[in-house]
Write a protein that holds these residues in place. Structure first.
Motif, PDB file in Angstrom:
ATOM      1  N   GLY A   1     -11.469   5.283  15.876  1.00 52.70           N
ATOM      2  CA  GLY A   1     -10.481   6.169  15.381  1.00 52.70           C
ATOM      3  C   GLY A   1      -9.556   5.722  14.603  1.00 52.70           C
ATOM      4  O   GLY A   1      -8.698   6.446  13.821  1.00 52.70           O
ATOM      5  N   TYR A   2      -9.236   4.316  14.768  1.00 54.22           N
ATOM      6  CA  TYR A   2      -7.856   3.699  14.111  1.00 54.22           C
ATOM      7  C   TYR A   2      -8.365   2.303  14.189  1.00 54.22           C
ATOM      8  O   TYR A   2      -8.557   1.755  15.093  1.00 54.22           O
ATOM      9  CB  TYR A   2      -6.817   4.098  14.956  1.00 54.22           C
ATOM     10  N   HIS A   3      -8.051   1.724  12.885  1.00 55.76           N
ATOM     11  CA  HIS A   3      -8.497   0.224  12.649  1.00 55.76           C
ATOM     12  C   HIS A   3      -7.467  -0.434  11.795  1.00 55.76           C
ATOM     13  O   HIS A   3      -7.232   0.248  10.665  1.00 55.76           O
ATOM     14  CB  HIS A   3      -9.744  -0.062  12.324  1.00 55.76           C
ATOM     15  N   LYS A   4      -6.959  -1.778  12.017  1.00 55.64           N
ATOM     16  CA  LYS A   4      -6.213  -2.333  10.933  1.00 55.64           C
ATOM     17  C   LYS A   4      -6.487  -3.861  11.236  1.00 55.64           C
ATOM     18  O   LYS A   4      -7.240  -4.259  11.996  1.00 55.64           O
ATOM     19  CB  LYS A   4      -4.599  -2.056  11.238  1.00 55.64           C
TER      20      LYS A   4
ATOM     21  N   LEU B   1     -12.937  -5.465   7.681  1.00 52.03           N
ATOM     22  CA  LEU B   1     -11.839  -5.234   8.158  1.00 52.03           C
ATOM     23  C   LEU B   1     -10.858  -4.293   7.317  1.00 52.03           C
ATOM     24  O   LEU B   1      -9.730  -4.388   6.999  1.00 52.03           O
ATOM     25  CB  LEU B   1     -11.024  -6.552   8.294  1.00 52.03           C
ATOM     26  N   PRO B   2     -11.361  -3.044   7.540  1.00 53.35           N
ATOM     27  CA  PRO B   2     -10.879  -1.890   6.901  1.00 53.35           C
ATOM     28  C   PRO B   2      -9.618  -1.368   7.572  1.00 53.35           C
ATOM     29  O   PRO B   2      -9.491  -1.734   8.680  1.00 53.35           O
ATOM     30  CB  PRO B   2     -11.838  -0.889   6.752  1.00 53.35           C
ATOM     31  N   ASN B   3      -8.772  -0.773   6.886  1.00 55.67           N
ATOM     32  CA  ASN B   3      -7.510  -0.302   7.540  1.00 55.67           C
ATOM     33  C   ASN B   3      -7.476   1.266   7.240  1.00 55.67           C
ATOM     34  O   ASN B   3      -7.605   1.771   6.239  1.00 55.67           O
ATOM     35  CB  ASN B   3      -6.255  -0.704   6.692  1.00 55.67           C
ATOM     36  N   PHE B   4      -7.717   1.978   8.305  1.00 55.81           N
ATOM     37  CA  PHE B   4      -7.798   3.364   8.388  1.00 55.81           C
ATOM     38  C   PHE B   4      -7.398   4.360   9.586  1.00 55.81           C
ATOM     39  O   PHE B   4      -7.333   3.407  10.755  1.00 55.81           O
ATOM     40  CB  PHE B   4      -9.019   3.843   7.991  1.00 55.81           C
ATOM     41  N   TYR B   5      -7.052   5.384   9.525  1.00 59.71           N
ATOM     42  CA  TYR B   5      -7.372   6.488  10.785  1.00 59.71           C
ATOM     43  C   TYR B   5      -8.306   7.395  10.480  1.00 59.71           C
ATOM     44  O   TYR B   5      -8.688   7.502   9.403  1.00 59.71           O
ATOM     45  CB  TYR B   5      -5.892   7.318  10.788  1.00 59.71           C
TER      46      TYR B   5
ATOM     47  N   GLY C   1      -2.503  -8.900  15.918  1.00 60.91           N
ATOM     48  CA  GLY C   1      -3.310  -8.717  17.474  1.00 60.91           C
ATOM     49  C   GLY C   1      -2.926  -7.537  18.179  1.00 60.91           C
ATOM     50  O   GLY C   1      -2.595  -7.680  19.337  1.00 60.91           O
ATOM     51  N   GLN C   2      -3.066  -6.429  17.367  1.00 58.09           N
ATOM     52  CA  GLN C   2      -2.767  -5.034  18.175  1.00 58.09           C
ATOM     53  C   GLN C   2      -4.194  -4.429  18.872  1.00 58.09           C
ATOM     54  O   GLN C   2      -4.065  -3.532  19.529  1.00 58.09           O
ATOM     55  CB  GLN C   2      -2.313  -4.294  17.333  1.00 58.09           C
ATOM     56  N   GLY C   3      -5.492  -4.644  18.416  1.00 65.45           N
ATOM     57  CA  GLY C   3      -6.553  -4.187  18.895  1.00 65.45           C
ATOM     58  C   GLY C   3      -6.671  -3.879  20.233  1.00 65.45           C
ATOM     59  O   GLY C   3      -6.948  -2.685  20.381  1.00 65.45           O
TER      60      GLY C   3
ATOM     61  N   SER D   1       1.666   4.299  16.604  1.00 65.16           N
ATOM     62  CA  SER D   1       0.778   3.164  15.816  1.00 65.16           C
ATOM     63  C   SER D   1       1.621   3.140  14.357  1.00 65.16           C
ATOM     64  O   SER D   1       1.214   1.865  13.650  1.00 65.16           O
ATOM     65  CB  SER D   1      -0.525   3.245  15.827  1.00 65.16           C
ATOM     66  N   GLU D   2       1.986   4.074  13.646  1.00 60.25           N
ATOM     67  CA  GLU D   2       2.226   4.222  12.355  1.00 60.25           C
ATOM     68  C   GLU D   2       3.021   3.098  11.570  1.00 60.25           C
ATOM     69  O   GLU D   2       2.798   2.567  10.575  1.00 60.25           O
ATOM     70  CB  GLU D   2       2.771   5.413  11.908  1.00 60.25           C
ATOM     71  N   LEU D   3       4.120   2.849  12.583  1.00 60.63           N
ATOM     72  CA  LEU D   3       5.228   1.688  11.815  1.00 60.63           C
ATOM     73  C   LEU D   3       4.384   0.438  11.892  1.00 60.63           C
ATOM     74  O   LEU D   3       4.623  -0.510  10.861  1.00 60.63           O
ATOM     75  CB  LEU D   3       6.362   1.695  12.505  1.00 60.63           C
ATOM     76  N   MET D   4       3.612   0.093  13.255  1.00 57.86           N
ATOM     77  CA  MET D   4       3.106  -1.286  13.140  1.00 57.86           C
ATOM     78  C   MET D   4       1.844  -1.317  12.068  1.00 57.86           C
ATOM     79  O   MET D   4       1.546  -2.526  11.795  1.00 57.86           O
ATOM     80  CB  MET D   4       2.597  -1.376  14.817  1.00 57.86           C
ATOM     81  N   TYR D   5       1.183  -0.176  11.947  1.00 56.72           N
ATOM     82  CA  TYR D   5       0.093  -0.169  10.840  1.00 56.72           C
ATOM     83  C   TYR D   5       0.717  -0.344   9.725  1.00 56.72           C
ATOM     84  O   TYR D   5      -0.111  -1.597   8.841  1.00 56.72           O
ATOM     85  CB  TYR D   5      -0.260   1.284  10.792  1.00 56.72           C
TER      86      TYR D   5
END
Length: 416
Positions: free
Chosen positions: A290-293, A271-275, A298-300, A340-344
């Motif tokens: 392209g983007y994972h957190k 479960l990596p976190n990245f852009y 529950g955002q995916g 997405s940045e603030l939720m990330y």
């Protein structure tokens, strides 16, 4: 020759193909699975995601499958602190859904086909094709033991966080955070009917427990621990799963003792976190590619649908000549990141099992005021912009409502 080849037919790929086909583009979708087929997932679709599904004409179809509408949420931060409420409506949608992926993915694949996209299942993409300049111009794939090639103006990787398209194009990764959690879950039948429309989350110590209602009168119950616990967790998944629930949510543990587990445990520590930079000459990325957190918030699925809309518009403008490729796809990346940045950041903090003192004080505020609680859940659901919720003036206003005797840190566990 296709306009677009989409690698991956699940939550990002099929909606993208559907939207592009509806715009008149010739689209090929390739996936190694045969649908319906299950996959590890949080299942949760936020109201913002359901609003998009309704715009696409698919929400009624999903609702007709019998997935229970979720209309209340409770987050526990210990036995003396809980936040209860639900997000304000998003474009008139006042619920969430948590469908089984066997149902949702098959529905999305069917919608892509109905729109005119060509979807080929049981096809494994092996590599990308390039022209003399290095531009991606197609894919090489296997189907039923034979090798094939297909060419297109654009190849899109919708093939998950371990994307082959991202790997072969060398897509740059940025804003990285290491994996924060390891998560296992199971489906349970026989939990109290009060859970039929309730999403419940426990954030207690170094444990995260989630309960989500889904199809067939089942509840998905997950137990997450810090990522460093993975080697221990995997030695006895069932034992550590129940131990985490008993310590963080003893009332839920008693409910599970009288319920029936359906099917095996599922989970992952990957479960990596990245852009990632989501485009280059002839290629693009969407969804988890392209983007994972971390899945805690529950955002995916909802993020995948948002980004599919953004990318469909960008590709359409580029392919039709309305805008040059670089400008259109750079705009897609900017829009994705801004949304997405603030939720990330919030998700990474919450998944780190260590809320800072300011965040804990804000939790105290929203726990005491239903309007603030609804806005908190709205920020997670997408119906309250994160930049509005986290705006300094709003945070100061909420802290101003904090009772003087409510500054103590939450302790203990929720017992009943």
């Amino acid at each position: 020759m296709y306009d677009v080849i989409v690698v991956g037919a699940r939550c990002a790929g099929s909606p993208l193909a559907m939207l592009l086909a509806r715009k008149g583009h010739r689209v090929l979708v390739l996936d190694r699975a045969a649908f319906p087929r299950d996959t590890v997932s949080t299942h949760y679709v936020q109201p913002s995601g359901l609003a998009r599904l309704r715009r696409w004409g698919l929400l009624d179809r999903l609702a007709a499958t019998g997935c229970p509408p979720i209309t209340e949420a409770v987050w526990w931060f210990g036995d003396d602190l809980s936040v209860r409420g639900f997000a304000p409506p998003y474009e008139g949608v006042a619920m969430a859904l948590a469908p089984r992926r066997t149902v949702l993915d098959a529905l999305l694949v069917a919608a892509a086909r109905e729109a005119g996209a060509e979807v080929r299942e049981r096809c494994t993409v092996r590599s990308l094709l390039r022209d003399d300049t290095g531009r991606v111009v197609g894919v090489r794939y296997d189907s039923r033991g034979r090798e094939h090639t297909a060419r297109a103006a654009v190849v899109v990787g919708a093939d998950g966080r371990n994307s082959l398209v991202a790997r072969e194009t060398g897509a740059e990764t940025y804003h990285e955070r290491p994996p924060l959690t390891v998560v296992y879950y199971a489906y349970w039948r026989g939990l109290p009917s009060a859970r039929r429309h309730l999403n419940e989350v426990y954030l207690v110590g170094d444990k995260q427990i989630g309960v989500i209602p889904t199809h067939d009168d089942l509840c998905l119950v997950q137990a997450a621990r810090p990522h460093a616990f993975y080697p221990t967790y995997r030695t006895d998944i069932e034992g550590h799963y129940h131990k985490a629930i008993a310590e963080a949510a003893p009332g839920l543990a008693r409910e599970l003792a009288g319920a029936q587990r359906v099917d095996r445990f599922r989970g992952t520590a990957d479960l990596p976190n990245f852009y990632r930079t989501p485009y280059g000459p002839g290629w693009a990325l969407v969804g988890d590619a392209g983007y994972h957190k971390d899945p805690l918030t529950g955002q995916g699925i909802s993020d995948a649908w948002r980004d599919a809309e953004l990318l469909a518009g960008a590709i359409d403008r580029a392919v039709t000549g309305a805008e040059e490729w670089q400008g259109a796809l750079a705009g897609y990346e900017r829009a994705r990141n801004a949304a997405s940045e603030l939720m990330y950041e919030f998700t990474c903090e919450a998944a780190g099992f260590d809320l800072d003192p300011m965040t804990r004080q804000l939790v105290r505020v929203v726990a005491e005021h239903r309007e603030d609680a609804d806005r908190f859940f709205g920020m997670i659901a997408g119906s309250v912009p994160a930049e509005e919720f986290f705006a300094p003036d709003n945070l100061l206003a909420m802290l101003g409502r904090l009772p003087a005797d409510a500054l103590a840190e939450p302790t203990g566990t929720k017992g009943a």
